[in-house]
Design a protein around this motif. Structure first.
Motif, PDB file in Angstrom:
ATOM      1  N   THR A  78      33.315  45.450  24.530  1.00  0.00           N
ATOM      2  CA  THR A  78      31.946  44.956  24.873  1.00  0.00           C
ATOM      3  C   THR A  78      31.978  43.355  24.935  1.00  0.00           C
ATOM      4  OG1 THR A  78      31.316  45.274  22.515  1.00  0.00           O
ATOM      5  CG2 THR A  78      30.980  47.000  24.012  1.00  0.00           C
ATOM      6  N   ASN A  79      32.522  42.829  24.017  1.00  0.00           N
ATOM      7  CA  ASN A  79      32.599  41.428  23.952  1.00  0.00           C
ATOM      8  C   ASN A  79      33.273  40.934  25.265  1.00  0.00           C
ATOM      9  OD1 ASN A  79      31.299  40.932  21.365  1.00  0.00           O
ATOM     10  ND2 ASN A  79      33.236  41.027  20.224  1.00  0.00           N
ATOM     11  N   TRP A  80      34.366  41.345  25.623  1.00  0.00           N
ATOM     12  CA  TRP A  80      35.037  41.083  26.756  1.00  0.00           C
ATOM     13  C   TRP A  80      34.026  41.239  27.959  1.00  0.00           C
ATOM     14  CZ3 TRP A  80      35.942  43.103  31.673  1.00  0.00           C
ATOM     15  CH2 TRP A  80      36.859  42.078  32.431  1.00  0.00           C
ATOM     16  N   LEU A  81      33.281  42.358  28.142  1.00  0.00           N
ATOM     17  CA  LEU A  81      32.467  42.501  29.339  1.00  0.00           C
ATOM     18  C   LEU A  81      31.391  41.435  29.265  1.00  0.00           C
ATOM     19  CD1 LEU A  81      31.378  44.188  31.545  1.00  0.00           C
ATOM     20  CD2 LEU A  81      30.102  45.522  29.872  1.00  0.00           C
ATOM     21  N   ILE A  82      30.637  41.041  28.184  1.00  0.00           N
ATOM     22  CA  ILE A  82      29.731  40.202  28.054  1.00  0.00           C
ATOM     23  C   ILE A  82      30.175  38.769  28.550  1.00  0.00           C
ATOM     24  CG2 ILE A  82      28.393  38.883  26.406  1.00  0.00           C
ATOM     25  CD1 ILE A  82      27.831  41.346  25.223  1.00  0.00           C
ATOM     26  N   GLY A  83      31.503  38.456  28.012  1.00  0.00           N
ATOM     27  CA  GLY A  83      32.134  36.892  28.307  1.00  0.00           C
ATOM     28  C   GLY A  83      32.742  37.067  29.557  1.00  0.00           C
ATOM     29  N   ASN A  84      33.320  38.030  30.275  1.00  0.00           N
ATOM     30  CA  ASN A  84      33.704  37.981  31.715  1.00  0.00           C
ATOM     31  C   ASN A  84      33.100  38.653  32.923  1.00  0.00           C
ATOM     32  OD1 ASN A  84      36.449  36.893  31.016  1.00  0.00           O
ATOM     33  ND2 ASN A  84      36.221  38.168  29.472  1.00  0.00           N
ATOM     34  N   VAL A  85      31.777  39.154  32.362  1.00  0.00           N
ATOM     35  CA  VAL A  85      31.119  39.993  33.772  1.00  0.00           C
ATOM     36  C   VAL A  85      30.852  38.823  34.648  1.00  0.00           C
ATOM     37  CG1 VAL A  85      29.000  39.890  32.491  1.00  0.00           C
ATOM     38  CG2 VAL A  85      29.452  41.853  34.192  1.00  0.00           C
ATOM     39  N   ASP A  86      30.330  37.733  34.244  1.00  0.00           N
ATOM     40  CA  ASP A  86      30.081  36.904  35.126  1.00  0.00           C
ATOM     41  C   ASP A  86      30.811  36.541  36.344  1.00  0.00           C
ATOM     42  OD1 ASP A  86      31.140  35.675  33.137  1.00  0.00           O
ATOM     43  OD2 ASP A  86      29.899  34.187  33.046  1.00  0.00           O
ATOM     44  N   ARG A  87      32.280  36.091  35.543  1.00  0.00           N
ATOM     45  CA  ARG A  87      33.265  35.898  36.349  1.00  0.00           C
ATOM     46  C   ARG A  87      33.773  36.953  37.352  1.00  0.00           C
ATOM     47  NH1 ARG A  87      36.287  32.773  31.697  1.00  0.00           N
ATOM     48  NH2 ARG A  87      34.857  33.963  30.484  1.00  0.00           N
ATOM     49  N   THR A  88      33.692  38.220  36.660  1.00  0.00           N
ATOM     50  CA  THR A  88      34.160  39.404  37.595  1.00  0.00           C
ATOM     51  C   THR A  88      33.274  39.617  38.741  1.00  0.00           C
ATOM     52  OG1 THR A  88      34.943  40.427  35.559  1.00  0.00           O
ATOM     53  CG2 THR A  88      34.454  41.749  37.221  1.00  0.00           C
ATOM     54  N   VAL A  89      31.811  39.420  38.593  1.00  0.00           N
ATOM     55  CA  VAL A  89      31.022  39.518  39.468  1.00  0.00           C
ATOM     56  C   VAL A  89      31.186  38.574  40.646  1.00  0.00           C
ATOM     57  CG1 VAL A  89      28.561  39.234  40.094  1.00  0.00           C
ATOM     58  CG2 VAL A  89      29.251  40.721  38.174  1.00  0.00           C
ATOM     59  N   VAL A  90      31.399  37.372  40.358  1.00  0.00           N
ATOM     60  CA  VAL A  90      31.896  36.097  41.228  1.00  0.00           C
ATOM     61  C   VAL A  90      33.144  36.478  42.053  1.00  0.00           C
ATOM     62  CG1 VAL A  90      32.496  33.698  41.624  1.00  0.00           C
ATOM     63  CG2 VAL A  90      30.668  34.431  39.895  1.00  0.00           C
ATOM     64  N   ALA A  91      34.169  37.045  41.229  1.00  0.00           N
ATOM     65  CA  ALA A  91      35.213  37.644  41.904  1.00  0.00           C
ATOM     66  C   ALA A  91      35.170  38.631  42.865  1.00  0.00           C
ATOM     67  CB  ALA A  91      36.546  37.740  40.987  1.00  0.00           C
ATOM     68  N   ARG A  92      34.363  39.634  42.723  1.00  0.00           N
ATOM     69  CA  ARG A  92      34.053  40.681  43.382  1.00  0.00           C
ATOM     70  C   ARG A  92      32.998  40.724  44.265  1.00  0.00           C
ATOM     71  NH1 ARG A  92      33.789  44.469  46.343  1.00  0.00           N
ATOM     72  NH2 ARG A  92      33.944  46.615  45.861  1.00  0.00           N
ATOM     73  N   THR A  93      32.163  39.766  44.393  1.00  0.00           N
ATOM     74  CA  THR A  93      31.230  39.492  45.520  1.00  0.00           C
ATOM     75  C   THR A  93      31.420  38.396  46.181  1.00  0.00           C
ATOM     76  OG1 THR A  93      29.712  38.541  44.048  1.00  0.00           O
ATOM     77  CG2 THR A  93      29.276  40.739  44.097  1.00  0.00           C
ATOM     78  N   LEU A  94      32.078  37.409  45.710  1.00  0.00           N
ATOM     79  CA  LEU A  94      32.234  36.242  46.737  1.00  0.00           C
ATOM     80  C   LEU A  94      33.677  36.006  47.024  1.00  0.00           C
ATOM     81  CD1 LEU A  94      29.981  33.796  44.588  1.00  0.00           C
ATOM     82  CD2 LEU A  94      29.305  35.116  46.619  1.00  0.00           C
ATOM     83  N   ASP A  95      34.415  34.800  46.691  1.00  0.00           N
ATOM     84  CA  ASP A  95      35.565  34.478  47.156  1.00  0.00           C
ATOM     85  C   ASP A  95      36.446  33.853  46.118  1.00  0.00           C
ATOM     86  OD1 ASP A  95      34.818  32.080  47.330  1.00  0.00           O
ATOM     87  OD2 ASP A  95      34.539  32.249  49.628  1.00  0.00           O
ATOM     88  N   SER A  96      37.648  33.585  46.354  1.00  0.00           N
ATOM     89  CA  SER A  96      38.520  32.954  45.291  1.00  0.00           C
ATOM     90  C   SER A  96      38.100  31.401  45.271  1.00  0.00           C
ATOM     91  CB  SER A  96      40.199  32.890  45.622  1.00  0.00           C
ATOM     92  OG  SER A  96      40.094  32.247  46.993  1.00  0.00           O
ATOM     93  N   VAL A  97      37.676  30.621  46.213  1.00  0.00           N
ATOM     94  CA  VAL A  97      37.024  29.448  46.174  1.00  0.00           C
ATOM     95  C   VAL A  97      35.871  29.343  45.251  1.00  0.00           C
ATOM     96  CG1 VAL A  97      36.135  27.502  47.150  1.00  0.00           C
ATOM     97  CG2 VAL A  97      37.802  28.743  48.296  1.00  0.00           C
ATOM     98  N   SER A  98      34.943  30.275  45.273  1.00  0.00           N
ATOM     99  CA  SER A  98      33.749  30.295  44.324  1.00  0.00           C
ATOM    100  C   SER A  98      34.050  30.500  42.978  1.00  0.00           C
ATOM    101  CB  SER A  98      32.644  31.335  45.040  1.00  0.00           C
ATOM    102  OG  SER A  98      32.238  30.931  46.299  1.00  0.00           O
TER     103      SER A  98
END
Length: 512
Positions: free
Chosen positions: A227-247
């Protein structure tokens, strides 16, 4: 193996904190310097591709060590059978996770819409095994508060991996593979050095009379960490899934610039507090004292740095990374403010776990993780800056909630916390104001961003010195009492400087 004697625990905790802090800051300086060089050489796209692989590997790492190895720190008594049992299951887990990473490399690349990610995950998969089998020696060192050996091993490993291998490969045009090779070399060297420092039986054991309790503790650690990982990394996961590698590269680099020092500090503060509290579980007064001292220490040592970084985010990014990273500044400003808040949350975990509330953190984190996911997903549709400010708000919410739970467990109030934080907040406000004022005053006089950043650093250092010398009682009485014997453990030149700087806070005899 037996439980370390409780006599001299305070002195050993001070030594552990100083070695943990000193080694962590040395490695942190080297890490930040090498990452700045690598980011300049590789650019946002290659950096973002590697950041995707880091998300995958950091998630899998929790399954490589489900928490039983961490439980070695907590046990009041420990013998070779406990160590062999944990090591045996670490081998099994390491092999299983490495195999699963290789098997799902393709689907994971498809999930992130980045075909190049498959090869990177395949190359990094064996590291899951190395991390798993190194966990036993790592946690034995933490149990003994031997942060000297731990920091030496980790510093050497990082230097050989990233400075001696990663940077030359990046200069040679290896791209993302320079980071892959650096991480692999660091993991292998770290395993060898840490095992050399904390040797243990290598014969695995798969049955033990304490297996149920160790497994239950490990499961609690695993669920909490996930759960700590989800909280700490969900923002970057969302960026990686919805945007691109540059973002993702822009977001991850700004995040890592402040998260790396935060994680490094938490990495030595949590085990020191956890191990010390584990030995005084029946003495709430000592737990309260340790918690408030660490809270005050975070405010004094950490808040001024991160507040100043937030105040001059644009100049900082341009000076360190160059114009092609300029958009990262809008992420850095709020995320820098979030880091001290995250550290204050982090020190609640040892308190909860040593006061009989080992499952409470996990239960409370679940709804927060859901809120984090929803908030991050919505904010990412607006902009990277909106996402970063949303993450700051979520950090504040989580820290307030868990601090309330922790201080209730040890019979503290918010007034006690305010007193502990008062000096650090005052110092942070002075330093941040000096940084912001210097940046704006010199904007036209010093158009060169590196030169202006150097001037800002000098202004902040002078402000910090003046504040410590002129403003009384920034340190709490307990923290001052802890630091007095700690200064004697420093090398003589460092002790003189620190003594002079802190003399008004500790007593005039330290300024001589």
């Amino acid at each position: 193996m037996t439980n370390p004697a409780q006599g001299g625990l305070g002195a050993r905790s001070i030594s552990a904190f100083l070695w943990g802090g000193g080694g962590a800051f040395l490695r942190l300086f080297m890490q930040m310097a090498s990452q700045i060089v690598l980011a300049r050489l590789l650019g946002p796209e290659q950096y973002g591709l590697f950041a995707m692989s880091v998300l995958v590997m950091s998630f899998s790492a929790f399954f490589s060590d489900i928490g039983m190895a961490y439980g070695l720190i907590q046990r009041k008594t420990l013998d070779d059978t406990h160590v062999r049992f944990v090591f045996g299951w670490q081998i099994v887990l390491g092999v299983a996770v490495a195999g699963l990473l290789a098997l799902f490399a393709g689907p994971l690349a498809e999930f992130f819409r980045e075909p190049r990610l498959q090869a990177v995950i395949l190359a990094l998969a064996p590291l899951a095994f190395l991390q798993a089998i190194s966990a036993v020696s790592l946690n034995l060192l933490k149990r003994e508060l031997d942060f000297k050996a731990l920091q030496i091993a980790q510093t050497i490993a990082y230097f050989l991996g990233y400075v001696c291998l990663g940077i030359p490969l990046a200069l040679a045009g290896a791209g993302v593979w320079s980071l892959v090779a650096a991480w692999a070399a660091q993991s292998l060297v770290s395993l060898i050095l840490i095992y050399h420092a904390a040797r243990h039986p290598l014969a695995p054991l798969f049955r033990h009379s304490d297996a149920l309790s160790m497994g239950h503790f490990g499961g609690t650690v695993l669920l909490t960490n996930l759960t700590n990982w989800l909280i700490g990394n969900v923002d970057r996961t969302v960026v990686a899934r919805t945007l691109d590698s540059v973002s993702l590269g822009l977001y991850a680099n700004a995040y890592n610039l402040v998260n790396a020092p935060s994680t490094t500090m938490l990495g030595f503060m949590q085990p020191v507090l956890y191990s010390a509290c584990a030995r005084v579980q029946d003495d709430p007064q000592r737990i309260r004292k340790a918690y408030l001292m660490l809270m005050a220490g975070i405010a004094l040592a950490v808040m001024p740095v991160f507040f100043a970084m937030s105040a001059v985010a644009d100049t900082l990014v341009l000076a360190l990374y160059g114009q092609h990273w300029a958009q990262a500044a809008e992420v850095l400003q709020p995320i820098a403010l979030a880091m001290p808040i995250a550290l204050l949350w982090g020190i609640t975990t040892p308190v909860l776990w040593n006061t009989g509330r080992t499952t409470l953190e996990f239960k409370m984190q679940l709804p927060i993780a859901g809120l984090w996911l929803i908030g991050a997903w919505i904010a990412a549709q607006v902009s990277l800056a909106a996402l970063a400010w949303t993450v700051l708000g979520l950090f504040v919410l989580r820290t307030l909630l868990f601090t309330q739970i922790a201080i209730r467990q040890i019979a503290l109030g918010w007034v006690d916390c305010a007193r502990a934080l008062r000096g650090g907040v005052t110092l942070a406000a002075c330093v941040a104001l000096a940084a912001w004022g210097t940046d704006h005053a010199l904007a036209n006089l010093l158009p060169s961003n590196p030169a202006r950043l150097a001037a800002i650093i000098v202004a902040c250092a002078l402000t910090l010195t003046l504040a410590l010398r002129l403003l009384p009682r920034l340190l709490t009485a307990d923290l001052a009492a802890l630091l007095r014997p700690g200064l004697a453990r420093l090398p003589r030149p460092a002790a003189r400087v620190a003594g002079w700087l802190l003399a008004p806070q500790l007593g005039a005899e330290h300024g001589r």
